[in-house]
Design a protein around this motif. Structure first.
Motif, PDB file in Angstrom:
ATOM      1  N   LEU A  90       0.557  -1.461  -0.623  1.00 25.14           N
ATOM      2  CA  LEU A  90       0.421   0.218  -0.113  1.00 25.14           C
ATOM      3  C   LEU A  90       0.818   1.280   0.368  1.00 25.14           C
ATOM      4  CD1 LEU A  90      -3.216  -0.892   2.414  1.00 25.14           C
ATOM      5  CD2 LEU A  90      -3.294   1.174  -0.469  1.00 25.14           C
ATOM      6  N   PRO A  91       1.661   1.259   0.690  1.00 17.19           N
ATOM      7  CA  PRO A  91       2.951   2.789   0.836  1.00 17.19           C
ATOM      8  C   PRO A  91       2.914   3.259  -0.759  1.00 17.19           C
ATOM      9  CG  PRO A  91       3.455   1.038   2.354  1.00 17.19           C
ATOM     10  CD  PRO A  91       1.846   0.626   1.460  1.00 17.19           C
ATOM     11  N   ALA A  92       3.171   2.436  -1.766  1.00 19.20           N
ATOM     12  CA  ALA A  92       3.340   3.197  -3.104  1.00 19.20           C
ATOM     13  C   ALA A  92       2.223   3.548  -3.688  1.00 19.20           C
ATOM     14  CB  ALA A  92       3.948   1.214  -4.148  1.00 19.20           C
ATOM     15  N   GLU A  93       1.215   2.650  -3.043  1.00 21.17           N
ATOM     16  CA  GLU A  93      -0.205   3.076  -3.621  1.00 21.17           C
ATOM     17  C   GLU A  93      -0.637   4.210  -2.853  1.00 21.17           C
ATOM     18  OE1 GLU A  93      -3.576   1.249  -4.866  1.00 21.17           O
ATOM     19  OE2 GLU A  93      -2.526  -0.728  -4.138  1.00 21.17           O
ATOM     20  N   ASN A  94       0.180   4.622  -1.617  1.00 22.99           N
ATOM     21  CA  ASN A  94      -0.423   5.861  -1.356  1.00 22.99           C
ATOM     22  C   ASN A  94       0.029   6.685  -1.832  1.00 22.99           C
ATOM     23  OD1 ASN A  94      -2.240   4.801  -0.031  1.00 22.99           O
ATOM     24  ND2 ASN A  94      -0.899   4.245   2.255  1.00 22.99           N
ATOM     25  N   ALA A  95       1.889   6.514  -2.294  1.00 22.59           N
ATOM     26  CA  ALA A  95       2.794   8.188  -2.612  1.00 22.59           C
ATOM     27  C   ALA A  95       1.939   8.046  -4.073  1.00 22.59           C
ATOM     28  CB  ALA A  95       4.193   7.494  -2.195  1.00 22.59           C
ATOM     29  N   ALA A  96       1.602   7.410  -4.288  1.00 25.59           N
ATOM     30  CA  ALA A  96       1.213   7.151  -6.263  1.00 25.59           C
ATOM     31  C   ALA A  96       0.021   8.605  -6.530  1.00 25.59           C
ATOM     32  CB  ALA A  96       1.031   6.428  -6.603  1.00 25.59           C
ATOM     33  N   ILE A  97      -1.186   8.716  -4.360  1.00 24.62           N
ATOM     34  CA  ILE A  97      -2.189   9.436  -4.721  1.00 24.62           C
ATOM     35  C   ILE A  97      -1.619  10.924  -4.318  1.00 24.62           C
ATOM     36  CG2 ILE A  97      -4.607  10.281  -3.558  1.00 24.62           C
ATOM     37  CD1 ILE A  97      -4.180   6.327  -4.456  1.00 24.62           C
ATOM     38  N   ALA A 104       5.253   1.909  -8.982  1.00 28.79           N
ATOM     39  CA  ALA A 104       6.347   1.072  -9.872  1.00 28.79           C
ATOM     40  C   ALA A 104       7.270   2.085  -9.714  1.00 28.79           C
ATOM     41  CB  ALA A 104       6.013   0.484 -11.465  1.00 28.79           C
ATOM     42  N   ARG A 105       7.469   2.850 -10.355  1.00 26.17           N
ATOM     43  CA  ARG A 105       8.729   3.835  -9.979  1.00 26.17           C
ATOM     44  C   ARG A 105       8.823   4.661  -8.482  1.00 26.17           C
ATOM     45  NH1 ARG A 105       8.619  10.587 -12.683  1.00 26.17           N
ATOM     46  NH2 ARG A 105      10.824  10.748 -11.161  1.00 26.17           N
ATOM     47  N   TRP A 106       8.135   4.924  -7.842  1.00 26.52           N
ATOM     48  CA  TRP A 106       8.295   5.122  -6.978  1.00 26.52           C
ATOM     49  C   TRP A 106       8.916   4.026  -5.833  1.00 26.52           C
ATOM     50  CZ3 TRP A 106       6.724   3.103  -1.618  1.00 26.52           C
ATOM     51  CH2 TRP A 106       7.223   3.857  -0.773  1.00 26.52           C
ATOM     52  N   THR A 107       8.956   2.497  -5.966  1.00 25.09           N
ATOM     53  CA  THR A 107       9.561   1.464  -5.494  1.00 25.09           C
ATOM     54  C   THR A 107      11.008   1.160  -6.608  1.00 25.09           C
ATOM     55  OG1 THR A 107       7.005   0.391  -5.628  1.00 25.09           O
ATOM     56  CG2 THR A 107       8.596  -0.948  -5.958  1.00 25.09           C
ATOM     57  N   VAL A 131      16.187 -10.066  -5.703  1.00 22.07           N
ATOM     58  CA  VAL A 131      14.331 -10.306  -5.994  1.00 22.07           C
ATOM     59  C   VAL A 131      13.898  -9.168  -5.362  1.00 22.07           C
ATOM     60  CG1 VAL A 131      12.505 -11.578  -4.769  1.00 22.07           C
ATOM     61  CG2 VAL A 131      14.354 -12.922  -5.694  1.00 22.07           C
ATOM     62  N   ALA A 132      12.374  -8.638  -6.532  1.00 25.41           N
ATOM     63  CA  ALA A 132      11.883  -7.342  -6.300  1.00 25.41           C
ATOM     64  C   ALA A 132      10.729  -8.547  -6.792  1.00 25.41           C
ATOM     65  CB  ALA A 132      12.556  -6.518  -7.165  1.00 25.41           C
ATOM     66  N   THR A 133       9.724  -8.523  -5.776  1.00 25.56           N
ATOM     67  CA  THR A 133       8.290  -8.816  -5.497  1.00 25.56           C
ATOM     68  C   THR A 133       7.690  -8.275  -6.606  1.00 25.56           C
ATOM     69  OG1 THR A 133       7.591  -8.474  -3.580  1.00 25.56           O
ATOM     70  CG2 THR A 133       8.599 -10.127  -3.086  1.00 25.56           C
ATOM     71  N   CYS A 134       8.016  -7.003  -7.560  1.00 24.25           N
ATOM     72  CA  CYS A 134       6.643  -6.441  -8.411  1.00 24.25           C
ATOM     73  C   CYS A 134       7.118  -6.679  -8.807  1.00 24.25           C
ATOM     74  CB  CYS A 134       6.049  -5.115  -7.526  1.00 24.25           C
ATOM     75  SG  CYS A 134       8.112  -4.062  -7.656  1.00 24.25           S
ATOM     76  N   ASP A 135       7.805  -7.339  -9.597  1.00 24.62           N
ATOM     77  CA  ASP A 135       8.660  -7.785 -10.879  1.00 24.62           C
ATOM     78  C   ASP A 135       7.442  -9.029 -11.498  1.00 24.62           C
ATOM     79  OD1 ASP A 135      11.065  -6.256 -10.954  1.00 24.62           O
ATOM     80  OD2 ASP A 135      12.477  -8.398 -10.502  1.00 24.62           O
ATOM     81  N   TRP A 439      -1.391  -2.397  -6.211  1.00 28.31           N
ATOM     82  CA  TRP A 439      -0.057  -2.680  -5.843  1.00 28.31           C
ATOM     83  C   TRP A 439      -0.270  -3.848  -5.863  1.00 28.31           C
ATOM     84  CZ3 TRP A 439       3.277  -1.730  -9.476  1.00 28.31           C
ATOM     85  CH2 TRP A 439       4.646  -2.055  -8.911  1.00 28.31           C
ATOM     86  N   GLY A 440      -0.172  -4.987  -6.469  1.00 30.54           N
ATOM     87  CA  GLY A 440      -0.358  -6.443  -5.850  1.00 30.54           C
ATOM     88  C   GLY A 440      -0.294  -7.277  -7.348  1.00 30.54           C
TER      89      GLY A 440
END
Length: 827
Positions: A90-97, A104-107, A131-135, A439-440
């Motif tokens: 979630l933090p990535a999504e919150n940052a997006a908003i 993705a860029r933030w992460t 390993v990055a799990t969002c790949d 973001w999952g």
RNA sequence: GCCCAGGUGGCGGAACGGCAGACGCGCUAGCUUGAGGGGCUAGUGCCCUUUGGGGCGUGAAGGUUCAAAUCCUUUCCUGGGCACCA
């Protein structure tokens, strides 16, 4: 001035650290081979969420396992200390908003920065295994696992009451709800909603997850938490006939008390509520059910002086199968729909909750167990339920038996009559994995009007997360409104269909990530099973206690599923677990980003060096304990490093020559062996604070000796070399520099750990206390091999002792070789 | 309410039946022409004492023991976990 003539003026971390960081990178000394002639040893630390920067808490969590991993490497293992990023969430999504930056860029930017900071720390990480799990290359295997589980019936879709977090706009698993109704992630109050969601059948493995805890070297408190969470209870399932002809099943751990069942209670959500309630009672029951729905789970669970039990009679009656008594059926919210059958037989004499309810509503109480030697129990006058052992009463043919004997007999008897069956009940619920977030990992499911719920075929994986999503502050997942994502064709019939827009709980990602380190680029499956086998199980897993249940339970479940898919042979993923304490901010509270209370390491490194910071974190106290951050004391670590530096830098200027006295040499040898033993043992027991203390003491002694003759002895050189070797895991940078100063070949981190001889680790003579009546009166120096008698003789010879024993009667003499002497006197 | 962990100098902590306070920080005094977040030496639990020394001290109170911070009992406090789970 030529380079060879360059004089090393003093220790400067700002020059030493970048120099070796580059040298290590150039020589790729942290590159881990899949196998070597040494045994493989895997040191795993819970991978971080890429929140942006590492704070000192991260350093605490990651640098100490790094010390351990480095020591293991020097001890002859092929050690993997991998690192990755738990990159969905979630933090990535919150940052997006908030900042209008794509998750993705933030992460990925955060991952880059944190990778740099890990290198600053000097951690022994093989980044080729990152390993990055969002790949998509990673999360496609989440989807693959999901499909395997779907096929095996381990994944299913079901409706029901689920926890909803209004702040995060998503459902949560039971494990993610704290204190009854608090969101584990954001702290908001959560409530229940009736929604269709995807679940994983973790309860299928409940038995094994419980039993497996016996086989792992984990902190006892973590095992206890998991045992509590799984919550196994042995008992029986009983059926009570209702007067309307239906049968009401209950679970009880005390089937022996069935003769004392004077009423029944069903949960307000129980499906029977409507059908059994009589007309006269309907209004009251309906009102009660409605009220309890609006009550929060927490309110319902409070039971104290001010919160009496509540409930309403349904008007229906059941028949107690053992004595044909007609007993009323009540509805009350102290019975939970989510446990057992959602209905109970109430035995007020043997259960405190039932007792309170019975007293409140004037229901009969019949004791069925009489405490041995106590006053006879009387239902009318009892003040609390009796749950202890005793003699069975009021129970027909079982009267007179001890309770413990009656229990199995009664189950057998009820079973014969087809009225009961032994049953085990669990507290563990299935794992709800749907999240209404963007973001999952997309759940690989398509809904088709013709074919229904259709899994996406394996060859169409991954179902990629569309990157061109619109983020609005509504909190709703942008996937829901993403037309080109949602609208798809049915893999079965080819007709128009809609994609599942829910994504997976990020705990899916972390339930198998360590297997991926063995073959991070593997494309033919989640991991190369042959390579993973070489690193399984994980030898040491380090991480925070906050994952005692959530992550660790899911990971153990996943490992068993993976085993049953034939991809691994292990059932328990983590052989040994160690938890670090939490580093709090200076004010003793959690280091929260929002309060600006995070202490960043970059400035500390610039000022004191990474080595000093690593030492300081080790030296703060027991690693398991954690505590408030302070930077007082870091200067002490710098002083220690400077002194070590001085010892090492002056070694080159002394020439081997005639020996110092043999006694001095023997003393230095003893000190050296003793220190090697202490440091080695302290590493093994995760006692890094005392390990540092042992090193400091050693250097302090060497500092004194450095002004003596002994520096011309070969023993001195050995002592200094061992100092550097012992410092290497803790202070990788300066140790490398000192190793070079000693004229030794690169790299100190590829050397063998020094060994010690216990026989040499003791001094020839030791000083022991001499006590009179248990109080220390003097000390005496004896040979370390002195017998009890020799110690006593030496003690008696002391002036002070002779004086005090004068004219007194010595009642007893205690002499423990190597420890102490005590004279017990009278008069 | 139940279970677990823990209470030790000014501070972080060490010792886990045998010299309480290792080690570090801080503090005090002295030394040192590299006025610095430098180095070195000595001291640093409390009380009494002219010295020699003595007494008291590990949250509190009892107990076991020649000897207890350590083991046992009771109790208080702090942190964590569980908690209407039948």
């Amino acid at each position: 001035m030529s380079e060879a003539a360059e004089i090393r003026i003093g220790y400067e971390p700002a020059t030493v650290e970048p120099k070796w960081r580059q040298a290590w990178k150039d020589a790729a000394i942290y590159k881990v081979a899949d196998s070597t002639d040494k045994p493989n040893w895997m040191s795993l630390t819970m991978y971080p969420y890429p929140s942006g920067v590492l704070h000192v808490g991260h350093w605490f969590a990651f640098s100490i396992p790094d010390v351990f991993a480095r020591a293991q490497r020097m001890r002859g293992f092929n050690v993997m200390y991998p690192m990755g990023f738990d990159a969905f969430g979630l933090p990535a999504e919150n940052a997006a908003i908030k900042n209008n930056i794509h998750p993705a860029r933030w992460t990925y930017e955060n991952i880059d920065n944190m990778t740099r900071q890990f290198d600053l720390m000097g951690a022994m990480i093989d980044w080729d295994r990152k390993v990055a799990t969002c790949d998509p290359d990673y999360y496609r295997w989440n989807q693959w696992f999901f499909l395997q589980m779907l096929e095996k019936g381990l994944a299913y879709r079901s409706g029901g009451m689920v926890w909803w977090c209004p702040n995060d706009q998503t459902v949560l698993a039971n494990e993610q709800v704290l204190d009854g109704n608090i969101c584990e992630r954001c702290g908001a109050e959560v409530y229940k909603r009736d929604l269709e969601q995807w679940y994983l059948r973790i309860t299928d493995y409940a038995d094994e997850l419980l039993a497996g805890l016996d086989d792992v070297d984990w902190p006892e408190r973590v095992k206890t938490m998991q045992r509590n969470w799984i919550g196994r209870s042995e008992g029986a399932r009983l059926n009570f006939e209702l007067e309307n002809g239906s049968s009401l099943g209950v679970f009880t751990t005390r089937p022996d008390t069935v003769f004392g069942a004077t009423f029944m209670v069903i949960a307000p959500e129980h499906p029977f509520v409507d059908q059994i309630t009589t007309e006269e009672q309907r209004d009251a029951v309906q009102q009660y059910v409605t009220t309890s729905r609006t009550k929060s789970e927490v309110e319902r669970q409070i039971s104290d002086e001010t919160h009496k039990k509540s409930g309403v009679f349904t008007g229906a009656y059941a028949i107690n199968p053992v004595n044909d008594e007609r007993i009323p059926v009540w509805v009350a919210d102290y019975v939970l729909m989510s446990y057992g059958t959602g209905a109970i037989m109430a035995v007020p004499s043997g259960d405190q909750r039932d007792f309170e309810f019975a007293r409140q509503f004037d229901l009969p109480i019949i004791p069925t167990v009489q405490p041995v030697g106590g006053e006879p129990l009387d239902g009318a006058t009892m003040t609390e339920a009796y749950t202890g052992d005793g003699i069975v009463i009021n129970s027909g043919e079982f009267n007179g038996l001890p309770q413990s004997e009656a229990l199995p007999k009664m189950i057998a008897w009820l079973d014969e009559q087809g009225r009961a069956k032994a049953e085990v009940s669990w507290r563990l619920r299935d794992w709800l994995i749907s999240r209404q977030r963007y973001w999952g990992t997309p759940i690989p499911i398509v809904y088709c009007d013709t074919c229904g719920v259709v899994p996406v075929p394996e060859n169409q994986l991954p179902v990629e997360l569309p990157l061109d999503a619109e983020f609005t502050p509504t909190g709703q997942s942008p996937l829901v409104t993403h037309e080109s994502f949602v609208n798809t064709t049915c893999p079965t019939c080819g007709g128009a269909a809609r994609r599942e827009t829910d994504t997976m709980d990020t705990f899916m990602d972390s339930s198998w990530y360590w297997f991926r380190y063995a073959s991070p680029q593997f494309e033919d499956g989640p991991f190369d099973t042959e390579l993973a086998k070489k690193w399984s199980p994980v030898d040491l897993y380090c991480g925070g206690i906050e994952h005692a249940i959530l992550h660790l339970l899911y990971a153990r479940f996943f490992t068993r599923v993976i085993r049953d898919l034939g991809l691994t042979e292990v059932s328990e993923p983590f052989a040994r677990l160690r938890n670090q304490g939490m580093i709090l901010s200076v004010d003793g509270r959690k280091m929260s980003k929002s309060r600006g209370a995070q202490i960043g390491p970059d400035e500390l490194v610039a000022r004191h060096g990474a080595d000093a910071l690593r030492l300081h974190l080790m030296f703060l106290g027991p690693w398991e304990q954690g505590g408030p951050w302070n930077d007082r004391g870091i200067t002490g670590m710098e002083r220690f490093i400077r002194r070590a530096w001085q010892v090492a830098s002056e070694l080159g200027t002394t020439t081997p020559g005639d020996h110092a006295g043999e006694a001095d040499e023997a003393a230095l040898i003893a000190l050296m062996h003793r220190t090697i033993k202490r440091v080695s043992d302290d590493i093994d027991s995760f006692s890094f604070n005392t390990m540092v203390a042992a090193l400091i003491e050693y250097v302090n002694e060497l500092m004194k000796l450095k002004e003596t003759e002994i520096v011309t002895s070969p023993v001195w050189r050995e002592a200094v070399e061992n100092l550097v070797l012992m410092m290497a895991p803790a202070t990788p940078y300066v140790s490398e520099e000192m190793w070079e100063m000693l004229g030794k070949p690169f790299s100190v981190h590829q050397q063998d750990w020094p060994t010690f001889d216990p026989a040499l680790a003791v001094d020839a003579t030791i000083e022991i206390p001499v006590q009179i009546n248990g109080k220390v009166r003097d000390r005496v120096t004896v040979a370390n091999s002195a017998t009890a008698e020799e110690q006593l003789a030496a003690a008696r010879a002391l002036d002070k002792i002779t004086e005090q024993l004068e004219g007194k009667q010595v009642v007893k003499e205690i002499s423990v070789p190597g420890r102490m002497v005590n004279f017990v006197i009278r008069g």
